[in-house]
Design a protein around this motif. Structure first.
Motif, PDB file in Angstrom:
ATOM      1  N   LEU A 318       0.832  -1.206   0.000  1.00 33.31           N
ATOM      2  CA  LEU A 318       0.000   0.000   0.000  1.00 33.31           C
ATOM      3  C   LEU A 318       0.865   1.254   0.000  1.00 33.31           C
ATOM      4  N   LEU A 319       1.838   1.300   0.923  1.00 35.28           N
ATOM      5  CA  LEU A 319       2.617   2.523   1.065  1.00 35.28           C
ATOM      6  C   LEU A 319       3.678   2.657  -0.020  1.00 35.28           C
ATOM      7  N   THR A 320       4.271   1.525  -0.473  1.00 32.97           N
ATOM      8  CA  THR A 320       5.384   1.643  -1.404  1.00 32.97           C
ATOM      9  C   THR A 320       4.933   1.605  -2.854  1.00 32.97           C
ATOM     10  N   LEU A 321       3.816   0.925  -3.123  1.00 33.64           N
ATOM     11  CA  LEU A 321       3.385   0.802  -4.514  1.00 33.64           C
ATOM     12  C   LEU A 321       2.018   1.438  -4.762  1.00 33.64           C
ATOM     13  N   GLY A 322       1.313   1.783  -3.696  1.00 38.13           N
ATOM     14  CA  GLY A 322      -0.042   2.279  -3.867  1.00 38.13           C
ATOM     15  C   GLY A 322      -0.990   1.166  -4.264  1.00 38.13           C
ATOM     16  N   LEU A 323      -0.668  -0.048  -3.825  1.00 37.52           N
ATOM     17  CA  LEU A 323      -1.427  -1.227  -4.239  1.00 37.52           C
ATOM     18  C   LEU A 323      -2.175  -1.800  -3.033  1.00 37.52           C
ATOM     19  N   PRO A 324      -3.481  -1.620  -2.956  1.00 35.26           N
ATOM     20  CA  PRO A 324      -4.218  -2.178  -1.822  1.00 35.26           C
ATOM     21  C   PRO A 324      -4.576  -3.641  -2.075  1.00 35.26           C
ATOM     22  N   THR A 325      -4.411  -4.470  -1.080  1.00 35.56           N
ATOM     23  CA  THR A 325      -4.750  -5.881  -1.253  1.00 35.56           C
ATOM     24  C   THR A 325      -5.835  -6.340  -0.289  1.00 35.56           C
ATOM     25  N   SER A 326      -6.433  -5.408   0.445  1.00 41.72           N
ATOM     26  CA  SER A 326      -7.601  -5.765   1.246  1.00 41.72           C
ATOM     27  C   SER A 326      -8.551  -4.585   1.199  1.00 41.72           C
ATOM     28  N   ALA A 327      -9.794  -4.833   1.619  1.00 42.64           N
ATOM     29  CA  ALA A 327     -10.780  -3.769   1.525  1.00 42.64           C
ATOM     30  C   ALA A 327     -10.367  -2.562   2.370  1.00 42.64           C
ATOM     31  N   THR A 328      -9.871  -2.824   3.594  1.00 40.78           N
ATOM     32  CA  THR A 328      -9.470  -1.717   4.444  1.00 40.78           C
ATOM     33  C   THR A 328      -8.313  -0.945   3.827  1.00 40.78           C
ATOM     34  N   ALA A 329      -7.361  -1.691   3.244  1.00 44.22           N
ATOM     35  CA  ALA A 329      -6.229  -1.025   2.602  1.00 44.22           C
ATOM     36  C   ALA A 329      -6.718  -0.157   1.447  1.00 44.22           C
ATOM     37  N   ALA A 330      -7.718  -0.644   0.727  1.00 41.57           N
ATOM     38  CA  ALA A 330      -8.260   0.138  -0.387  1.00 41.57           C
ATOM     39  C   ALA A 330      -8.852   1.451   0.110  1.00 41.57           C
ATOM     40  N   ILE A 331      -9.556   1.375   1.251  1.00 42.23           N
ATOM     41  CA  ILE A 331     -10.146   2.598   1.793  1.00 42.23           C
ATOM     42  C   ILE A 331      -9.044   3.531   2.294  1.00 42.23           C
ATOM     43  N   LEU A 332      -7.992   2.947   2.890  1.00 45.31           N
ATOM     44  CA  LEU A 332      -6.869   3.792   3.332  1.00 45.31           C
ATOM     45  C   LEU A 332      -6.241   4.503   2.135  1.00 45.31           C
ATOM     46  N   LEU A 333      -6.136   3.775   1.006  1.00 42.87           N
ATOM     47  CA  LEU A 333      -5.603   4.392  -0.203  1.00 42.87           C
ATOM     48  C   LEU A 333      -6.483   5.573  -0.618  1.00 42.87           C
ATOM     49  N   ALA A 334      -7.804   5.352  -0.547  1.00 42.51           N
ATOM     50  CA  ALA A 334      -8.723   6.436  -0.886  1.00 42.51           C
ATOM     51  C   ALA A 334      -8.539   7.605   0.075  1.00 42.51           C
ATOM     52  N   ALA A 436     -15.271  -5.755  -5.133  1.00 40.16           N
ATOM     53  CA  ALA A 436     -15.909  -4.600  -5.759  1.00 40.16           C
ATOM     54  C   ALA A 436     -15.249  -3.309  -5.289  1.00 40.16           C
ATOM     55  N   VAL A 437     -14.965  -3.233  -3.972  1.00 38.59           N
ATOM     56  CA  VAL A 437     -14.348  -2.015  -3.448  1.00 38.59           C
ATOM     57  C   VAL A 437     -12.947  -1.839  -4.022  1.00 38.59           C
ATOM     58  N   ILE A 438     -12.204  -2.948  -4.104  1.00 31.97           N
ATOM     59  CA  ILE A 438     -10.845  -2.851  -4.644  1.00 31.97           C
ATOM     60  C   ILE A 438     -10.885  -2.515  -6.131  1.00 31.97           C
ATOM     61  N   GLY A 439     -11.852  -3.092  -6.847  1.00 27.61           N
ATOM     62  CA  GLY A 439     -11.992  -2.763  -8.268  1.00 27.61           C
ATOM     63  C   GLY A 439     -12.284  -1.290  -8.467  1.00 27.61           C
ATOM     64  N   LEU A 440     -13.152  -0.754  -7.619  1.00 29.81           N
ATOM     65  CA  LEU A 440     -13.505   0.660  -7.725  1.00 29.81           C
ATOM     66  C   LEU A 440     -12.289   1.561  -7.533  1.00 29.81           C
ATOM     67  N   ILE A 441     -11.463   1.228  -6.539  1.00 25.48           N
ATOM     68  CA  ILE A 441     -10.359   2.124  -6.196  1.00 25.48           C
ATOM     69  C   ILE A 441      -9.133   1.872  -7.053  1.00 25.48           C
ATOM     70  N   LEU A 442      -8.867   0.584  -7.342  1.00 22.78           N
ATOM     71  CA  LEU A 442      -7.659   0.264  -8.093  1.00 22.78           C
ATOM     72  C   LEU A 442      -7.896   0.308  -9.608  1.00 22.78           C
ATOM     73  N   GLY A 443      -9.175   0.217 -10.019  1.00 23.82           N
ATOM     74  CA  GLY A 443      -9.487   0.197 -11.443  1.00 23.82           C
ATOM     75  C   GLY A 443      -8.942   1.414 -12.196  1.00 23.82           C
ATOM     76  N   PRO A 444      -9.265   2.626 -11.730  1.00 23.27           N
ATOM     77  CA  PRO A 444      -8.750   3.806 -12.428  1.00 23.27           C
ATOM     78  C   PRO A 444      -7.229   3.851 -12.461  1.00 23.27           C
ATOM     79  N   VAL A 445      -6.583   3.400 -11.372  1.00 26.48           N
ATOM     80  CA  VAL A 445      -5.123   3.366 -11.341  1.00 26.48           C
ATOM     81  C   VAL A 445      -4.610   2.419 -12.419  1.00 26.48           C
ATOM     82  N   ALA A 446      -5.247   1.250 -12.501  1.00 21.64           N
ATOM     83  CA  ALA A 446      -4.829   0.271 -13.507  1.00 21.64           C
ATOM     84  C   ALA A 446      -5.016   0.836 -14.908  1.00 21.64           C
ATOM     85  N   GLU A 447      -6.163   1.511 -15.126  1.00 22.50           N
ATOM     86  CA  GLU A 447      -6.414   2.050 -16.461  1.00 22.50           C
ATOM     87  C   GLU A 447      -5.370   3.100 -16.839  1.00 22.50           C
ATOM     88  N   ASN A 448      -5.085   3.994 -15.901  1.00 22.64           N
ATOM     89  CA  ASN A 448      -4.114   5.051 -16.206  1.00 22.64           C
ATOM     90  C   ASN A 448      -2.759   4.473 -16.578  1.00 22.64           C
TER      91      ASN A 448
END
Lengths: 532, 135, 178
Positions: A318-334, A436-448
């Motif tokens: 999460l901190l080094t790559l901006g890659l969340p691997t759990s729902a909570t991590a995804a929200i922390l990224l947000a 779904a939560v991870i897709g929502l948050i990581l999806g735009p990152v993946a697309e970019n």
């Protein structure tokens, strides 16, 4: 490692009275939501996001870190005293811990869980501090294509590892990716899938989606099948950690940490697997195999440590790559993004003090939890006397508060309800919500990153497998995706065409039963697709 | 054989009610029906006996020598309704309940279960208070 | 419970599940098709030598269509999604659509009322209706509890944390000194 002075600086800024207060607030809130059914750390952080924008990022993130660690302590308390593991990573703790409590050793079970969590959390946070700069060094040279590959493997891992049915995980991921697409495309400035609704031009807010899927969905689901009747609460009795308990616990703590941290740090699916592995390992290595299944302390110490170490491990990508691997991590990224901070290789240089303060506050929160948790275990259980109608009405109240606070627009609440209904049906039919939560948050990152990679290569798709790193990562993702299907074919294909034809609405009871983990069905070729 | 019904909770007042109920049913040579109910609307209800505590109560009652039946209805109704239902079903000759002290505000907010029992139940009622705390 | 009746009910419920799962897979398929179709109408500005805003939607749409198709096939073959386990959910209970409906309707109504009567009052009504639907006794107590909690939450978040929540004329006038 040159990170020690920075970590000390982090401690210096974390130990201001105000930040200590936020850490305390965080761990108390986190433990409370870990104890209460129906809400978890991911949802709590999501709900608090809009109301913490008035705070400094440091203070807010310190509080979130406390919630993150506190949630796990709360989960282990209810696992042991009530045999209700709130999440799958606490199942192993409940297995032996509740038996211990039944045998009158509840205090020892809570003790080994709390100290084990503390030991594992501390070591794993230390590892995080040591590993993070190294990962960042490696990640500096990472190309957009590599990054896209990482996102893909995170998607696949989350979809197929979390939850019982990989196909439903993928379905949930697809829904999340779609929700992430709604809004204005940042690169071209075009509106996509907004249905002409002006408010959707900014995209769906992470808070609204997360709270809808977690809180509103859960409230509706509970309303549909409300449980009546209380569960049995074990008293916290017996002696707290004797010398023998300690001798039997320390090795499982360390082994659990060693298992948990790497699994958490890999973008391959959270804390569930290491707790299972740790339990299996302790069962093999114990000198008291006869106690397993009747309350063996090793079976609490190991998985609990693994759980907490994995939680710290999740923070590495999460901190080094901006890659969340759990729902909570995804929200922390947000949360980071909400403050205009993008976690990734550059985070340690651009926001170094913030990151080190955050890591320092993890140590502090962990210590607070150790001190608070044992004396307060009884208080937490009292929290569970709140009648369910008020609990879920209250959850909806705070869902409304958090989501209205985002834009002060009632339309957000209507969207909240609609997505909540979606969350309800997802729960009802066994679709995991986290993908779904991870897709929502990581999806735009993946697309970019995908588009950046293809822009560099002038549209040549070969760029995606240009480096060895992306080749290996994409290959792993493919194996994780296709492997189970191949396995199923090898194990034996189930239905004949006639069965498929008859299988539509009129399937008989036995077939349904085989989908619900009945041991009798295991190993027969008629086994259903629950676990492929 | 008559029936004595008692509403039991694991507190001093519940204990007092149970003790009196045992005495009464012995004196009347009646069946003692112990009712320990929960609305069942919270995950935790410490007044609802389960596991070890339930076993201990059953053993203790068995040792008391009176004929005993323990019932634990969970139908989402409150104590008054549950007790009234059991009294009616068993055609009880006596209901024993424990009284708790409530402040005026508490009574306003929570209502008084004892009051509703007195109004709802159609048999003689023995209301018992917890013994005052000793020095 | 007579077993024959119980089994019949069970079977009806299982069939309801079948249909529900298929409908959900069908909706997912519809979503995928919508993505694929609507992606074609996204305007692609300027030079189109690299991939534009359509590419990723096509990718996601394709993934969704494939997943939905595979899911539908598996559901038809008798695969059942394991319903989510939750501490407060009784897995054996029948579905109370009435409670779900009331909760959803109460939430919708409160969303529409917030800007009219203020957040605390709208939430109090929602709180009362939701707790009533979930089996709380009476109506006075739920509304009272909801009222007290929502006013407290409003004061904390609006007055201390400056969150924008309409308080309604009365409450805003009463707390203007804060």
């Amino acid at each position: 490692m040159g990170s020690l002075p920075e970590l000390l600086d982090g401690f210096a800024s974390a130990i201001t009275p105000l930040n200590l207060l936020f850490a305390l607030l965080g761990v108390l809130l986190g433990t409370a939501v870990g104890v209460l059914p129906g809400i978890g750390p991911a949802m709590t952080v999501a709900l608090l996001l809009p109301v913490t924008y008035v705070l400094e990022p440091t203070s807010a993130l310190i509080m979130f870190a406390g919630i993150y660690y506190g949630g796990m302590y709360g989960g282990s308390t209810t696992s042991i005293l009530l045999n209700t593991p709130g999440e799958s990573s606490s199942i192993m703790t409940a297995l032996e811990g509740n038996k211990m409590a039944k045998a009158g050793r509840g205090a020892a079970a809570l003790g080994t869980a709390a100290i084990g969590s503390f030991v594992a959390g501390t070591i794993a946070t230390l590892l995080l501090a040591l590993v993070a700069p190294t990962v960042v060094e490696l990640a500096i040279g990472i190309t957009p294509a590599d990054y896209f590959a990482l996102a893909v493997i995170a998607f696949v891992a989350v979809a197929t590892v979390l939850g019982a049915s990989p196909l439903r995980g993928l379905a949930s991921l697809g829904v999340g990716l779609y929700l992430g697409l709604v809004g204005t495309d940042l690169i071209s400035g075009q509106e996509r899938f907004t249905l002409g609704v002006p408010q959707l031009a900014d995209g769906l807010d992470v808070v609204v989606v997360a709270v809808a899927l977690f809180a509103v969905g859960e409230a509706l689901y509970v309303a549909s099948r409300l449980r009546r009747g209380p569960v049995e609460v074990m008293a916290m009795q017996g002696r707290f950690m004797t010398g023998q308990d300690l001798r039997r616990s320390w090795a499982p703590w360390l082994r659990g940490t060693a298992l948990g941290f790497p699994f958490g740090a890999l973008p391959a699916g959270g804390a569930e697997i290491p707790t299972f592995l740790s339990y299996a390992a302790e069962r093999k290595l114990t000198k008291h195999p006869e106690e397993f299944g009747h309350g063996a302390i090793e079976g609490v110490a190991g998985p609990e440590a693994a759980n907490n170490a994995a939680a710290a491990g999740v923070l590495v990508p999460l901190l080094t790559l901006g890659l969340p691997t759990s729902a909570t991590a995804a929200i922390l990224l947000a949360a980071f993004q909400g403050y205009g901070i993008q976690p990734g290789p550059a985070l340690l240089t651009t926001e170094g003090p913030l990151v080190w303060t955050l890591i320092a506050s993890l140590f502090i929160g962990n210590t607070m939890l150790l001190v608070l948790n044992l004396p307060l275990a009884g208080v937490w259980v009292k929290l569970l006397r709140i009648p369910r109608p008020y609990l879920y009405a209250g959850i909806l109240m705070f869902a409304s508060l958090g989501c209205y606070a985002v834009n002060a627009d009632p339309l957000d609440l209507v969207i909240l309800l609609l997505l909540g209904v979606l969350g309800f049906f997802m729960r009802r039919y066994g679709w995991p919500v986290a993908p779904a939560v991870i897709g929502l948050i990581l999806g735009p990152v993946a697309e970019n990153n995908l588009r950046r990679a293809l822009a560099i290569s002038d549209g040549d798709l070969g760029v995606l497998v240009e480096t060895w790193f992306s080749r290996i990562v994409l290959l792993l993702a493919l194996v994780a995706l296709v492997g189970p299907i191949v396995l199923r074919v090898v194990r034996g294909q189930r239905p004949s065409p006639s069965e498929v034809g008859a299988g539509a609405p009129a399937t008989g009871r036995p077939q349904h039963r085989s989908g619900t983990d009945e041991p009798a069905e295991v190993g027969t070729p008629r086994r259903d697709g629950r676990d492929d | 054989m008559g029936t004595v019904v008692v509403g039991y909770v694991p507190t001093p007042r519940g204990r007092a009610a149970l003790d009196h109920a045992v005495l009464e049913s012995r004196r009347r040579d009646a069946l003692l029906v112990v009712v320990n109910t929960s609305r069942g609307d919270a995950l935790v209800d410490e007044e609802f006996l389960q596991g070890e505590a339930l076993r201990a109560l059953s053993q203790e009652l068995a040792a008391s020598g009176v004929a005993v039946e323990v019932r634990q209805p969970v139908h989402g109704r409150d104590v008054a309704e549950e007790l009234a239902a059991v009294v009616e079903e068993t055609d009880a000759e006596l209901l024993v309940i424990g009284l708790r002290k409530r402040s005026a505000v508490g009574k306003l907010l929570m209502g008084s279960a004892a009051q509703r029992i007195l109004l709802d139940v159609d048999c003689p009622i023995l209301a018992v208070k917890a013994p005052p705390r000793g020095p | 419970m007579s077993t024959a009746v119980g089994r019949e009910q069970d079977q009806q419920q299982e069939q309801g599940r079948d249909v529900g799962e298929l409908v959900l897979a069908g909706l997912l398929l519809a979503l995928g098709v919508y993505l694929l179709v609507d992606a074609g109408s996204i305007a692609v500005p300027g030079s189109t030598n690299t991939i534009g805003p359509r590419f990723f939607p096509y990718l996601v749409g394709g993934l969704i269509v494939l997943t939905a198709g595979a899911l539908a096939v598996r559901v038809l073959r008798g695969d059942r999604g394991p319903a989510d386990e939750s501490e407060d959910v009784d897995p054996t209970a029948g579905t109370s659509w009435r409670a779900v409906g009331i909760v959803a309707a109460a939430f919708l109504l409160h969303a529409l009322l917030i800007n009219v009567i203020g957040w605390p009052l709208a939430v109090t009504l929602m709180f009362g209706a939701v707790s009533w639907a979930l089996g709380a006794p009476g109506l006075v107590r739920p509304v009272l509890i909801g009222g007290i909690t929502s006013v407290l939450a409003w004061i904390v978040f609006v007055k201390a944390l400056n969150v924008a929540l309409p308080g309604g004329t009365l409450l805003e006038a009463a707390t203007s000194w804060l």
